[in-house]
Write a protein that holds these residues in place. Structure first.
Motif, short mmCIF file in Angstrom:
data_model
loop_
_atom_site.label_atom_id
_atom_site.label_comp_id
_atom_site.label_asym_id
_atom_site.label_seq_id
_atom_site.Cartn_x
_atom_site.Cartn_y
_atom_site.Cartn_z
N ASN A 1 -47.70 41.80 13.08
CA ASN A 1 -46.37 41.31 12.76
C ASN A 1 -45.37 42.45 12.64
N GLN B 1 -43.00 41.55 6.80
CA GLN B 1 -43.50 42.35 7.93
C GLN B 1 -43.36 43.84 7.68
N SER C 1 -45.96 45.12 5.09
CA SER C 1 -47.35 44.67 5.26
C SER C 1 -48.37 45.80 5.18
#
Length: 389
Positions: free
Chosen positions: A79, A223, A226
């Motif tokens: 992502n 994102q 992450s």
């Protein structure tokens, strides 16, 4: 989606008018069931469309529970790479699209609420116009007397034909009469829902819309953050040199500046929708509250995600601690700029990371929970390999 709701309500209102004109209200109980069923079908269509919008917005898997932690980490890195391929313009167009879905939920909630109130008023009119006097313990053709009155105690000529139809049907169907008047009695209770199943589904749809909007707004933050707990900078050590080199202040890393810039820009994205809600000066306060509420939701979510990543750091060197303290300070400044309080846990991380390693034990021991969150302070000591024994 938004334009369909008023159209559906108009059709349902026309159906109510036709039913009352044709039956005089004797079929009110069946009418309520039919209206509830039609509303359920309509809301189901909206929910199916909402599911497709989750996929279009790229957040269709956000709400799913992930059993495989390794898979979650792998998807997180994927992502992060995907977000780099999406332009800012495209990101904000997705955000604006998601925000507009809020007006759909608002329209459905308000319109259905008004329609349900109208139904209750209709039932109240039927109840006062159609008065039933029952002689004996049961209602049948031989033991009943039906009186139809208007508000003045006399039947109005305009109502006579329709109400006569209702009388004929009810006299011939005593069980149906009992059911109808039981409904009319229940409708007098302020807690009564004319469309019980549809009302619940409207609430569920509004919740699903809020969840979609939040997932879209927090998506970029999720994102960017992450892989923060696994960044190599945390375990980096200072390079030794035989020359005396000047020391330079660290700058916040791109992951946190990206999140900060996004949060600072978000109010501008919320403003057009807030202006749309504020059609007059009386609603300006509501519009401001709306924008502030969503701004706080996203900022709080971003902070929670960040603190979760910080807790996941296994080991950090002095150089890494210096860098992370700068990153945390930057995000704290962003929160302050948004008039948001900095959580004590984040403040504790910053204090313990910016304190020299050889002074950290004394800091934690002397605080006793006055300024620091002790469980967080103990965690930072563990990450920095500082023993408190």
């Amino acid at each position: 989606m938004e334009e369909s709701t008023p159209h559906v309500i108009v059709l349902l209102e026309a159906a109510v008018e036709r039913c009352i004109s044709f039956t005089g209200g004797s079929e009110a109980d069946e009418l309520i069931l039919a209206l509830d069923d039609v509303m359920l079908q309509y809301i189901s269509l909206l929910q199916e469309t909402l599911k497709s919008l989750r996929a279009v917005s790229g957040v269709d898997n956000i709400g799913d529970s992930k059993k495989d932690i390794g898979l979650e980490k792998k998807e997180g890195s994927q992502n992060a790479r995907k977000v780099d391929m999406v332009s800012n313009e495209e990101e904000w167009s997705i955000v604006q699209g998601a925000l507009q879905i809020l007006t759909v939920a608002d329209c459905l909630t308000s319109r259905s609420s008004v329609f349900e109130a109208s139904l209750r008023a209709t039932l109240a009119r039927i109840s006062t116009s159609l008065s039933l006097s029952v002689f004996g313990s049961s209602l049948d053709q031989n033991q009943s007397h039906v009186t139809i009155i208007d508000g003045n105690g006399e039947p109005s000529l305009g109502q006579r034909a329709a109400l006569d139809v209702a009388v004929v049907r009810l006299v011939d169907a005593p069980e149906k009469a009992r059911k109808l008047f039981n409904l009319l009695d229940q409708s007098k209770d302020p807690r009564f829902h004319a469309l019980p199943h549809a009302s619940q589904r409207v609430t569920a749809f509004a919740d699903a819309v809020n969840e979609l909007v939040y997932d879209v707004l927090i998506s970029k933050v999720r994102q960017r953050l992450s892989d923060v707990s696994r960044l190599p900078i945390w375990s980096a050590v200072d390079e030794h040199s035989s020359f005396r080199l000047p020391t330079f202040s660290a700058y916040p890393q791109s992951y946190v500046t990206s999140v900060g810039e996004y949060l600072l820009t978000l109010p501008q994205q919320l403003e057009p929708l807030a202006d749309g809600i504020s059609n007059n000066d009386a609603n300006n306060e509501d519009a401001q509250f709306f924008a502030t509420e969503w701004m706080f939701k996203v900022a709080e979510g971003a902070t929670a995600l960040y603190m979760e990543q910080l807790r996941g750091i296994q080991y950090i060197t002095d150089r890494g601690a210096l860098q992370l303290s700068v990153d945390i300070e930057y995000l704290s400044n962003v929160l302050s700029a948004l008039s948001m309080p900095v959580p004590p846990i984040l403040t504790t991380f910053h204090t313990c990371l910016s304190t020299p390693r050889d002074q950290l034990k004394q800091l934690v021991k002397s605080d006793s929970g006055n300024q620091l969150d002790l469980s967080t302070a103990n965690l930072v000591c563990k990450i920095r390999r500082v023993s408190l024994d």
